[in-house]
Write a protein that holds these residues in place. Sequence first.
Motif, PDB file in Angstrom:
ATOM      1  N   ALA A   1       0.829  -1.201   0.000  1.00 27.82           N
ATOM      2  CA  ALA A   1       0.000   0.000   0.000  1.00 27.82           C
ATOM      3  C   ALA A   1       0.866   1.254   0.000  1.00 27.82           C
ATOM      4  O   ALA A   1       0.586   2.219  -0.730  1.00 27.82           O
ATOM      5  CB  ALA A   1      -0.938  -0.005   1.216  1.00 27.82           C
ATOM      6  N   LEU A   2       1.937   1.248   0.803  1.00 33.50           N
ATOM      7  CA  LEU A   2       2.826   2.406   0.854  1.00 33.50           C
ATOM      8  C   LEU A   2       3.567   2.584  -0.465  1.00 33.50           C
ATOM      9  O   LEU A   2       3.720   3.715  -0.952  1.00 33.50           O
ATOM     10  CB  LEU A   2       3.815   2.250   2.012  1.00 33.50           C
ATOM     11  N   GLN A   3       4.022   1.494  -1.060  1.00 33.21           N
ATOM     12  CA  GLN A   3       4.717   1.563  -2.351  1.00 33.21           C
ATOM     13  C   GLN A   3       3.814   2.201  -3.406  1.00 33.21           C
ATOM     14  O   GLN A   3       4.239   3.080  -4.166  1.00 33.21           O
ATOM     15  CB  GLN A   3       5.120   0.146  -2.784  1.00 33.21           C
ATOM     16  N   GLU A   4       2.559   1.768  -3.443  1.00 31.80           N
ATOM     17  CA  GLU A   4       1.621   2.294  -4.428  1.00 31.80           C
ATOM     18  C   GLU A   4       1.285   3.755  -4.140  1.00 31.80           C
ATOM     19  O   GLU A   4       1.142   4.567  -5.058  1.00 31.80           O
ATOM     20  CB  GLU A   4       0.350   1.443  -4.447  1.00 31.80           C
ATOM     21  N   TRP A   5       1.151   4.094  -2.855  1.00 30.88           N
ATOM     22  CA  TRP A   5       0.861   5.479  -2.484  1.00 30.88           C
ATOM     23  C   TRP A   5       1.989   6.400  -2.930  1.00 30.88           C
ATOM     24  O   TRP A   5       1.750   7.482  -3.492  1.00 30.88           O
ATOM     25  CB  TRP A   5       0.662   5.572  -0.973  1.00 30.88           C
ATOM     26  N   ALA A   6       3.235   5.974  -2.686  1.00 39.14           N
ATOM     27  CA  ALA A   6       4.380   6.796  -3.076  1.00 39.14           C
ATOM     28  C   ALA A   6       4.420   6.991  -4.587  1.00 39.14           C
ATOM     29  O   ALA A   6       4.627   8.111  -5.079  1.00 39.14           O
ATOM     30  CB  ALA A   6       5.681   6.149  -2.585  1.00 39.14           C
ATOM     31  N   ALA A   7       4.198   5.926  -5.332  1.00 33.59           N
ATOM     32  CA  ALA A   7       4.209   6.023  -6.793  1.00 33.59           C
ATOM     33  C   ALA A   7       3.080   6.922  -7.283  1.00 33.59           C
ATOM     34  O   ALA A   7       3.271   7.750  -8.185  1.00 33.59           O
ATOM     35  CB  ALA A   7       4.086   4.634  -7.406  1.00 33.59           C
ATOM     36  N   GLY A   8       1.898   6.752  -6.678  1.00 33.57           N
ATOM     37  CA  GLY A   8       0.749   7.558  -7.081  1.00 33.57           C
ATOM     38  C   GLY A   8       0.918   9.030  -6.784  1.00 33.57           C
ATOM     39  O   GLY A   8       0.281   9.882  -7.438  1.00 33.57           O
ATOM     40  N   ASN A   9       1.757   9.352  -5.805  1.00 38.37           N
ATOM     41  CA  ASN A   9       1.994  10.750  -5.453  1.00 38.37           C
ATOM     42  C   ASN A   9       3.341  11.256  -5.977  1.00 38.37           C
ATOM     43  O   ASN A   9       3.834  12.289  -5.531  1.00 38.37           O
ATOM     44  CB  ASN A   9       1.946  10.916  -3.929  1.00 38.37           C
ATOM     45  N   ARG A  10       3.885  10.531  -6.926  1.00 35.57           N
ATOM     46  CA  ARG A  10       5.124  10.918  -7.605  1.00 35.57           C
ATOM     47  C   ARG A  10       6.267  11.148  -6.618  1.00 35.57           C
ATOM     48  O   ARG A  10       7.028  12.115  -6.730  1.00 35.57           O
ATOM     49  CB  ARG A  10       4.894  12.159  -8.472  1.00 35.57           C
TER      50      ARG A  10
ATOM     51  N   GLU B   1      12.062   3.905   1.696  1.00 34.73           N
ATOM     52  CA  GLU B   1      13.332   3.308   2.093  1.00 34.73           C
ATOM     53  C   GLU B   1      13.218   2.786   3.520  1.00 34.73           C
ATOM     54  O   GLU B   1      12.829   3.520   4.427  1.00 34.73           O
ATOM     55  CB  GLU B   1      14.468   4.338   2.008  1.00 34.73           C
ATOM     56  N   TYR B   2      13.578   1.509   3.723  1.00 33.65           N
ATOM     57  CA  TYR B   2      13.489   0.878   5.035  1.00 33.65           C
ATOM     58  C   TYR B   2      14.904   0.687   5.597  1.00 33.65           C
ATOM     59  O   TYR B   2      15.824   0.313   4.876  1.00 33.65           O
ATOM     60  CB  TYR B   2      12.799  -0.485   4.933  1.00 33.65           C
ATOM     61  N   GLU B   3      15.047   0.927   6.893  1.00 34.51           N
ATOM     62  CA  GLU B   3      16.347   0.783   7.550  1.00 34.51           C
ATOM     63  C   GLU B   3      16.148   0.210   8.954  1.00 34.51           C
ATOM     64  O   GLU B   3      15.298   0.695   9.722  1.00 34.51           O
ATOM     65  CB  GLU B   3      17.033   2.152   7.644  1.00 34.51           C
TER      66      GLU B   3
ATOM     67  N   LYS C   1      10.985  13.779   1.157  1.00 34.46           N
ATOM     68  CA  LYS C   1      10.188  15.008   1.174  1.00 34.46           C
ATOM     69  C   LYS C   1       8.765  14.799   1.698  1.00 34.46           C
ATOM     70  O   LYS C   1       7.884  15.618   1.457  1.00 34.46           O
ATOM     71  CB  LYS C   1      10.145  15.650  -0.216  1.00 34.46           C
ATOM     72  N   VAL C   2       8.543  13.683   2.385  1.00 31.07           N
ATOM     73  CA  VAL C   2       7.234  13.462   3.023  1.00 31.07           C
ATOM     74  C   VAL C   2       7.406  13.286   4.528  1.00 31.07           C
ATOM     75  O   VAL C   2       6.857  14.041   5.332  1.00 31.07           O
ATOM     76  CB  VAL C   2       6.511  12.230   2.434  1.00 31.07           C
ATOM     77  N   GLY C   3       8.194  12.301   4.935  1.00 30.81           N
ATOM     78  CA  GLY C   3       8.373  12.066   6.358  1.00 30.81           C
ATOM     79  C   GLY C   3       8.863  10.662   6.627  1.00 30.81           C
ATOM     80  O   GLY C   3       9.301   9.949   5.719  1.00 30.81           O
ATOM     81  N   GLU C   4       8.806  10.258   7.886  1.00 30.78           N
ATOM     82  CA  GLU C   4       9.275   8.937   8.284  1.00 30.78           C
ATOM     83  C   GLU C   4       8.449   8.419   9.455  1.00 30.78           C
ATOM     84  O   GLU C   4       7.730   9.173  10.125  1.00 30.78           O
ATOM     85  CB  GLU C   4      10.756   8.987   8.666  1.00 30.78           C
ATOM     86  N   ALA C   5       8.549   7.105   9.679  1.00 32.32           N
ATOM     87  CA  ALA C   5       7.853   6.461  10.798  1.00 32.32           C
ATOM     88  C   ALA C   5       8.691   5.280  11.245  1.00 32.32           C
ATOM     89  O   ALA C   5       9.465   4.714  10.470  1.00 32.32           O
ATOM     90  CB  ALA C   5       6.455   6.011  10.379  1.00 32.32           C
ATOM     91  N   GLU C   6       8.530   4.893  12.519  1.00 34.97           N
ATOM     92  CA  GLU C   6       9.268   3.775  13.082  1.00 34.97           C
ATOM     93  C   GLU C   6       8.321   2.769  13.714  1.00 34.97           C
ATOM     94  O   GLU C   6       7.204   3.108  14.100  1.00 34.97           O
ATOM     95  CB  GLU C   6      10.264   4.264  14.161  1.00 34.97           C
ATOM     96  N   ALA C   7       8.796   1.528  13.837  1.00 37.16           N
ATOM     97  CA  ALA C   7       8.025   0.481  14.514  1.00 37.16           C
ATOM     98  C   ALA C   7       8.979  -0.584  15.017  1.00 37.16           C
ATOM     99  O   ALA C   7      10.089  -0.735  14.509  1.00 37.16           O
ATOM    100  CB  ALA C   7       6.987  -0.127  13.576  1.00 37.16           C
ATOM    101  N   VAL C   8       8.526  -1.326  16.018  1.00 38.79           N
ATOM    102  CA  VAL C   8       9.316  -2.395  16.629  1.00 38.79           C
ATOM    103  C   VAL C   8       8.536  -3.696  16.538  1.00 38.79           C
ATOM    104  O   VAL C   8       7.325  -3.724  16.763  1.00 38.79           O
ATOM    105  CB  VAL C   8       9.623  -2.083  18.111  1.00 38.79           C
TER     106      VAL C   8
ATOM    107  N   MET D   1       1.534   5.169   6.774  1.00 39.68           N
ATOM    108  CA  MET D   1       0.269   5.416   6.083  1.00 39.68           C
ATOM    109  C   MET D   1      -0.746   6.076   7.013  1.00 39.68           C
ATOM    110  O   MET D   1      -1.492   6.974   6.605  1.00 39.68           O
ATOM    111  CB  MET D   1      -0.279   4.106   5.533  1.00 39.68           C
ATOM    112  N   ASP D   2      -0.773   5.626   8.266  1.00 42.76           N
ATOM    113  CA  ASP D   2      -1.703   6.244   9.224  1.00 42.76           C
ATOM    114  C   ASP D   2      -1.388   7.713   9.445  1.00 42.76           C
ATOM    115  O   ASP D   2      -2.302   8.525   9.668  1.00 42.76           O
ATOM    116  CB  ASP D   2      -1.640   5.498  10.576  1.00 42.76           C
ATOM    117  N   ARG D   3      -0.116   8.048   9.365  1.00 43.45           N
ATOM    118  CA  ARG D   3       0.304   9.421   9.676  1.00 43.45           C
ATOM    119  C   ARG D   3       0.241  10.363   8.477  1.00 43.45           C
ATOM    120  O   ARG D   3      -0.141  11.535   8.606  1.00 43.45           O
ATOM    121  CB  ARG D   3       1.736   9.399  10.216  1.00 43.45           C
ATOM    122  N   PHE D   4       0.599   9.856   7.307  1.00 47.54           N
ATOM    123  CA  PHE D   4       0.773  10.748   6.169  1.00 47.54           C
ATOM    124  C   PHE D   4      -0.197  10.563   5.011  1.00 47.54           C
ATOM    125  O   PHE D   4      -0.383  11.452   4.202  1.00 47.54           O
ATOM    126  CB  PHE D   4       2.212  10.625   5.631  1.00 47.54           C
ATOM    127  N   ALA D   5      -0.800   9.380   4.890  1.00 46.15           N
ATOM    128  CA  ALA D   5      -1.608   9.112   3.693  1.00 46.15           C
ATOM    129  C   ALA D   5      -3.017   9.680   3.835  1.00 46.15           C
ATOM    130  O   ALA D   5      -3.509   9.885   4.933  1.00 46.15           O
ATOM    131  CB  ALA D   5      -1.671   7.610   3.460  1.00 46.15           C
TER     132      ALA D   5
END
Length: 223
Positions: free
Chosen positions: A159-168, A173-175, A196-203, A219-223
Amino acid sequence: MTALLHESREWLERIGFEVKDAALWQSALTHGSTGEKQNYERLEFLGDRVLGLSIADWLYERSNEPEGKLAQRLNAIVSREMCAIIARDIGLGAHVRISKQARSDGGQDSDNILGDVMEALLGAQFLENGFGAARELVHILWRPALESGAGESKHPKSALQEWAAGNRRKPPEYEVIDRSGPDHAAQFTVRVKVHKVGEAEAVASSKGEAEKAAAKAFMDRFA
């Protein structure tokens, strides 16, 4: 190797496993931390394939969805997280043979260990009783997940991959920014960034699950 405990054998048979060779089933319940040569690792490898084919068979027979949708549901239903949920539902943790140190580190409730042992038991069921018996038991134990529609929604990373592509935007990137705990109860912290959008973390208890959770958080934060 000591004999399979009577209470563990009774529990296995109550769940629906058909126990013949007690040593095989003891191996399926034995974690490598015990130092015993016969542990669940090889059986887990086999059981993973038994589970995948059993679930694929169920989905194919009961759905007219295209291959992509079937694969999406399959991946969710055979995930380590789902295997651990099934394991907890049947009370598997109490029967895992594990070292004192690993137990004190929370190993008996680790998603990784519970998921692996769950698959090892399916491997033992296949070896002793054939694929038909193993598939039947999978369909019984996984029925709530299958009938609940698990995996019907899109995987958060997709879902995130498609959202990023759809919003150009550039691809996410995952780390892995932190890994803590012993190998059998590891915790991974993952950060996902979209330029140029933001980042999120999880454990989570595996890199894949942490990436999934981070994508959902993004996605919850930015989409």
